[in-house]
Design a protein around this motif. Structure first.
Motif, PDB file in Angstrom:
ATOM      1  N   ASP A 123       0.808  -1.225   0.000  1.00 41.53           N
ATOM      2  CA  ASP A 123       0.000   0.000   0.000  1.00 41.53           C
ATOM      3  C   ASP A 123       0.842   1.277   0.000  1.00 41.53           C
ATOM      4  OD1 ASP A 123       0.859  -0.538   2.551  1.00 41.53           O
ATOM      5  OD2 ASP A 123      -1.154  -0.998   3.330  1.00 41.53           O
ATOM      6  N   ASN A 124       2.171   1.161   0.203  1.00 41.61           N
ATOM      7  CA  ASN A 124       3.029   2.355   0.152  1.00 41.61           C
ATOM      8  C   ASN A 124       3.798   2.476  -1.168  1.00 41.61           C
ATOM      9  OD1 ASN A 124       4.965   0.352   0.335  1.00 41.61           O
ATOM     10  ND2 ASN A 124       6.225   1.423   1.838  1.00 41.61           N
ATOM     11  N   ASP A 166       0.679   6.942  -7.217  1.00 39.92           N
ATOM     12  CA  ASP A 166       0.536   6.097  -6.020  1.00 39.92           C
ATOM     13  C   ASP A 166      -0.039   4.738  -6.418  1.00 39.92           C
ATOM     14  OD1 ASP A 166      -2.240   6.257  -6.160  1.00 39.92           O
ATOM     15  OD2 ASP A 166      -2.397   7.871  -4.697  1.00 39.92           O
ATOM     16  N   VAL A 167      -0.117   3.845  -5.432  1.00 42.52           N
ATOM     17  CA  VAL A 167      -0.437   2.456  -5.763  1.00 42.52           C
ATOM     18  C   VAL A 167      -1.889   2.291  -6.218  1.00 42.52           C
ATOM     19  CG1 VAL A 167      -1.057   1.694  -3.416  1.00 42.52           C
ATOM     20  CG2 VAL A 167       0.035   0.101  -4.997  1.00 42.52           C
ATOM     21  N   GLN A 168      -2.792   3.138  -5.687  1.00 43.66           N
ATOM     22  CA  GLN A 168      -4.199   3.024  -6.111  1.00 43.66           C
ATOM     23  C   GLN A 168      -4.312   3.380  -7.600  1.00 43.66           C
ATOM     24  OE1 GLN A 168      -3.448   4.458  -3.120  1.00 43.66           O
ATOM     25  NE2 GLN A 168      -4.339   2.853  -1.830  1.00 43.66           N
ATOM     26  N   GLU A 171      -2.920   0.613  -9.678  1.00 40.67           N
ATOM     27  CA  GLU A 171      -3.834  -0.532  -9.817  1.00 40.67           C
ATOM     28  C   GLU A 171      -4.973  -0.201 -10.790  1.00 40.67           C
ATOM     29  OE1 GLU A 171      -6.562  -1.668  -6.726  1.00 40.67           O
ATOM     30  OE2 GLU A 171      -6.178  -3.795  -7.064  1.00 40.67           O
ATOM     31  N   ILE A 179      -3.111  -5.043  -4.548  1.00 34.70           N
ATOM     32  CA  ILE A 179      -2.490  -4.235  -3.489  1.00 34.70           C
ATOM     33  C   ILE A 179      -2.658  -5.000  -2.180  1.00 34.70           C
ATOM     34  CG2 ILE A 179      -2.507  -2.031  -2.255  1.00 34.70           C
ATOM     35  CD1 ILE A 179      -3.931  -0.785  -4.653  1.00 34.70           C
ATOM     36  N   PRO A 181      -1.312  -5.139   2.228  1.00 36.93           N
ATOM     37  CA  PRO A 181      -0.606  -4.383   3.266  1.00 36.93           C
ATOM     38  C   PRO A 181       0.895  -4.655   3.187  1.00 36.93           C
ATOM     39  CG  PRO A 181      -2.479  -5.584   4.186  1.00 36.93           C
ATOM     40  CD  PRO A 181      -2.324  -6.052   2.773  1.00 36.93           C
TER      41      PRO A 181
END
Ligand code: CAA
Length: 257
Positions: A123-124, A166-168, A171, A179, A181
């Motif tokens: 998530d980072n 960012d990861v969102q 995705e 994704i 944790p």
């Protein structure tokens, strides 16, 4: 084999390569490229290995090619050594690869993730092609694989502005498959790789080759390739075993032939 820039382990049928240059955010040096490709060659030739996970640290998968190492090169040196071409050893690796990405995957780091078959991200995680901020462009496939993966609009945005994603967002645009944790990242990647590694290796390798063919040839050729490969798998013992096991309501015991 002694490696200085990576750690190489095996977990059952899965090979695990961990980038290990923590002082430089896992910047990808020429030595690291050679060590990764060497480790992959060993995994390719090892019948006990069915899939490979590549990962970095919690802070950085890899912050790109090693800028300090490249800084003094001139055009002739970059051209005649075909700088970064050896990474194609990862692009051409025939068993499945999973990039387990936490933290920065920038420049060459993003490109290495793109050479893998599945990207599982913490998530980072942050992705980007910031080469433009250094006065150059991506040199390990960023403009090509990224465009095929996430399309022209996002690729142009990342390559021309150098901004990070960012990861969102990664995705949403299809770069990242899942994704998870940060604390579960490597275990989740290993679990996924283990699942793949326990299917029939010929089928797995041909599934990978067939999906990759979609990026190389027109649809009609790709469909014909896929169908012939599908037909050819009826020559394997694993096809007989897989279908018999289904009918008998038991788990298949694949022999990788
Ligand atoms: N090459 C060499 N060293 C690097 C590096 C890189 N790509 N990225 C980080 N480092 C080093 C830093 O120089 C620093 O070293 P010192 O402690 O000796 O000063 C150390 O790693 C820690 O980095 P920062 O202090 O910068 O850490 P931060 O948390 O403030 O920032 C970062 C992290 C955003 C990743 C930042 O380091 C950064 O922007 N790095 C460069 C990213 C980049 O431009 N990558 C593209 C490289 S070119 C490329 O990859 C070409 C290609 O396609 C093949």
């Amino acid at each position: 084999m002694n490696y200085e820039t990576i750690k190489v382990e095996t977990r059952g049928r899965v090979g695990l390569v961990t980038f290990n240059r923590p002082k430089s955010m896992n910047a990808l040096s020429i030595q690291m490229m050679r060590e990764v490709v060497q480790a992959l060659q060993a995994f390719q030739n090892d019948a006990r290995i069915g899939a490979v996970v590549l990962t970095g640290s919690e802070k950085a998968f890899a912050a790109g090619a090693d800028i300090k190492e490249m800084q003094g090169l001139d055009f002739a040196e970059a051209l005649t050594t075909d700088l970064w071409a050896e990474w194609e050893g990862l692009g051409e690796f025939r068993k499945p690869t999973i990039a387990a990405v936490a933290g920065y995957a920038l420049g060459g780091g993003c490109e290495v993730a793109l050479m893998c078959d599945i990207v599982i991200a913490a998530d980072n995680a942050k992705f980007g092609q910031p080469e433009i901020t250094l006065g150059v462009i991506p040199g390990m496939g960023g403009t090509q694989r990224l465009a095929r993966s996430i399309g022209k609009a996002k690729t142009m945005d990342l390559c021309l502005t150098g901004r990070l994603m960012d990861v969102q967002e990664a995705e949403r645009c299809g770069l990242v498959a899942r994704i998870v944790p940060a604390t579960d990242l490597v275990e989740e990647a290993l679990r996924t790789a283990d699942k793949i590694a326990n299917f029939s290796l010929p089928a797995v390798m041909l599934a990978k080759e067939s999906v990759n063919r979609a990026f190389e040839v027109p649809l009609s050729e790709g469909l014909r390739f896929e169908r012939r490969v599908f037909h050819s798998l009826f020559a394997t013992e694993d096809q007989s075993e897989g279908m018999e096991a289904f009918v008998q309501k038991r788990s298949p015991q694949f022999k990788n032939r």
